[in-house]
Design an enzyme around this catalytic site. Structure first.
Site, short mmCIF file in Angstrom:
data_model
loop_
_atom_site.label_atom_id
_atom_site.label_comp_id
_atom_site.label_asym_id
_atom_site.label_seq_id
_atom_site.Cartn_x
_atom_site.Cartn_y
_atom_site.Cartn_z
N LYS A 1 -0.29 4.15 -17.87
CA LYS A 1 -1.15 2.98 -18.12
C LYS A 1 -1.29 2.76 -19.61
CE LYS A 1 -3.88 3.43 -13.91
NZ LYS A 1 -3.45 2.17 -13.27
N ARG B 1 -0.44 4.29 -2.60
CA ARG B 1 0.26 4.04 -1.33
C ARG B 1 1.19 5.21 -0.97
NH1 ARG B 1 2.54 -1.40 -3.93
NH2 ARG B 1 0.44 -1.21 -4.81
N1 BES Z 1 -5.62 2.99 -9.16
C1 BES Z 1 -4.86 1.85 -9.46
C2 BES Z 1 -5.55 0.56 -9.03
C3 BES Z 1 -6.81 0.22 -9.77
C4 BES Z 1 -6.79 -0.63 -10.84
C5 BES Z 1 -8.03 0.73 -9.34
C6 BES Z 1 -7.96 -0.96 -11.50
C7 BES Z 1 -9.19 0.42 -10.00
C8 BES Z 1 -9.16 -0.43 -11.06
C9 BES Z 1 -3.51 1.92 -8.75
O1 BES Z 1 -2.99 3.19 -8.56
C10 BES Z 1 -2.54 1.18 -9.60
O2 BES Z 1 -2.27 1.61 -10.68
N2 BES Z 1 -2.04 0.07 -9.07
C11 BES Z 1 -1.08 -0.74 -9.75
C12 BES Z 1 -0.03 -1.11 -8.75
C13 BES Z 1 1.23 -1.68 -9.38
C14 BES Z 1 1.90 -0.66 -10.26
C15 BES Z 1 2.16 -2.12 -8.27
C16 BES Z 1 -1.82 -1.97 -10.27
O3 BES Z 1 -2.74 -2.44 -9.62
O4 BES Z 1 -1.46 -2.44 -11.34
MN MN Z 2 -1.91 3.86 -10.24
#
Ligand code: BES
Ligand code: MN
Ligand code: ZN
Length: 492
Positions: A270, A345
């Site tokens: 991230k 997922r």
């Molecule tokens: N844990 C995150 C989702 C999330 C984002 C939770 C903000 C709480 C606040 C999840 O694992 C994630 O990183 N999702 C990605 C998916 C993408 C890479 C397809 C996202 O939402 O950007």
């Molecule tokens: Mn994630």
């Protein structure tokens, strides 16, 4: 387990109640709620004084000193417009008022249940009050003592008998939610996958069976998702399998929780531009399931409930899963990991496959799965996806009653082809050109439920707030614990 203030019920006149603060409601437009005129008259006032600039907006709070009265002060709380009143507003107002008092008052009383003389409003007022009193200070060396010890709710005498049950349910539901809050608040160096498993073994009581699968067992069982996501972490993954088995259950259901104790994104790291602390809350789904299990026996629900907690830490390192690695699941499904940040997922697939094998009537997974869900429906709401209309309706209704807003989102078949892979059965991100990231996450999960009635709650918005909001506290909120409890209470 969190300790909550004691709750008392009274039908006494408020002028005989000796408390540090008396909380009374005011509607927008300065229409006084029950007890408010009495309290104001005792202060020598005929209406809300103009100079306090109080409008009665939802959750607005003002304190008036009350010299010579049995109440140390009178706290006015806004309920919004009278013609828009609902039970959820009672919960919100109770939460906002109590939070403003919890560190200075030891005893409080409120007439909030009287605005809507029903057991539902008694339950809402007590839930709101207990949730508003919550604070996390396990990680402080010198925690400030909680001042608030006693909450008295004033109820109509016609409901004095029914009130006890409403208070019992409210206390259990609020305590379950605070269990989830505590688990989310715990820092990831203290509460990794192993520690969550230990917590479950030590805290759920004799009526809950707890089985923990470690990394060896996970490998033997073909739980490829958990192993792949944890591969870069010094902390090994765990699958926690919970069982609550009442005699002659009316239904059998499974709750599958995403339990990423920290989500750095892994190799698809991230960006650090935003505060990453919210990613300790990426186990809010598993925390909510644990909150639910912490009160099932006390509530005596006649439903057999299974829990599958998918616990891992998502980190980059020399041993981490790489974008383009392929994961294999126990049913033979192979998944090409195109983005290691879509890890929720991957771990949930393991839990869903096991839930299906247990042959339950319905599966509900709970996960902070996508940032996309809050862009679609707002930070305050739970996104609900389902392959079954009855289950969908039940969960939306339960969310409404719990005051945890939730909204149905689509599983468009049009998005499925984005999940095809060049090298494996599926990829884990879909086609970004097609948009609808939250739905793509749902479609990915649907592959693993094999036609069992299933719903997916994407709680990435409401499970974590940046600031206090009414009965919901900043950071881990414990949503959707009360939605799940209400759903289980209505199962047949
Ligand atoms: N844990 C995150 C989702 C999330 C984002 C939770 C903000 C709480 C606040 C999840 O694992 C994630 O990183 N999702 C990605 C998916 C993408 C890479 C397809 C996202 O939402 O950007
Ligand atoms: Mn994630
Ligand atoms: Zn995540």
């Amino acid at each position: 387990m969190p300790t909550l203030p004691a709750v008392h019920v009274t039908t006494d006149r408020i002028d005989e109640l000796a408390v540090d603060a008396l909380i009374v409601p005011v509607f927008r437009g300065a229409i006084e709620g029950p007890g408010t005129d009495t309290a104001l008259r005792a202060l020598g006032l005929t209406a809300v004084p103009r100079d306090v600039a109080f409008r009665g907006k939802p959750g607005e709070v003002v304190h008036l000193s009350a010299p010579g009265q049995p109440w140390g002060r009178v706290t006015l709380v806004g309920l919004g417009r009278l013609d828009e009143l609902d039970t959820a507003m009672v919960r919100r107002a109770a939460g906002a008022a109590i939070r403003s008092l919890a560190s200075t008052a030891a005893t409080v009383a409120t007439t909030l249940p009287l605005v809507e003389a029903s057991t539902a409003s008694i339950q809402a007022a007590v839930e709101g009050a207990l949730l508003g009193a919550y604070r996390y200070d396990d990680a402080r060396s010198d925690p400030k003592p909680h001042r608030l010890t006693d909450i008295t709710v004033v109820v109509p005498s016609s409901l004095s008998e029914a009130a006890a049950g409403a208070v019992r349910r409210a206390s259990a539901h609020a305590r379950a939610q605070c269990v989830a809050r505590d688990l989310v608040a715990a820092p990831p160096n203290r509460l990794g996958p192993e520690e969550v498993a230990t917590w479950a073994q030590e805290h759920l009581g004799p009526d809950i069976e707890v089985e923990v699968w470690d990394e060896e067992r996970l490998a033997a069982e073909g739980c490829g998702g958990l192993l792949a996501v944890a591969a870069g972490s010094a902390r090994p993954p765990r699958l926690v399998r919970l069982r609550y088995r009442p005699s002659d259950p009316v239904a059998r259901v499974s709750l599958v929780g995403k339990g990423i104790t920290f989500d750095s994104g892994g190799i698809s790291l991230k960006r650090p531009s935003t505060l990453m602390d919210a990613m300790k809350g990426d186990m809010a789904g598993a925390a909510a399931v644990l909150g639910v299990f912490s009160v099932l026996a006390e509530l005596g629900l006649p439903v057999e409930v299974h829990g599958e907690l998918c616990l891992a830490e998502n980190m980059p390192s020399g041993s981490a899963t790489l974008p383009s690695d392929v994961v294999r699941y126990r049913d033979g499904t192979t998944v090409e990991v195109l983005n290691t940040d879509a890890e929720g997922r991957l771990v949930l697939a393991d839990g869903l496959l096991l839930a299906v094998e247990a042959d339950v009537d319905a599966i509900v997974d709970v996960a902070t799965l996508t940032g996309a869900v809050s862009r679609a429906i707002g930070r305050h709401a739970v996104g609900v996806f389902a392959n079954d209309d009855d289950l969908l309706r039940q969960l939306l209704a339960a969310g409404r009653e719990a005051g945890e807003p939730s909204w149905h989102l689509p599983l468009w078949e049009e998005l499925s082809e984005g999940l095809e892979s060049e090298v494996a059965d599926m990829n884990n991100i879909g086609d970004p050109e097609l948009g609808a990231g939250a739905s793509v996450g749902g479609l990915f999960l649907r592959h693993f439920v094999d036609g069992t009635p299933w719903a997916h709650l994407d709680i990435a918005g409401p499970a974590w707030l940046d600031s206090d909001r009414d009965h919901l506290c900043r950071h881990g909120t414990g949503v959707p614990v009360r939605t799940l409890l209400r759903w289980l209470e209505q199962a047949d």
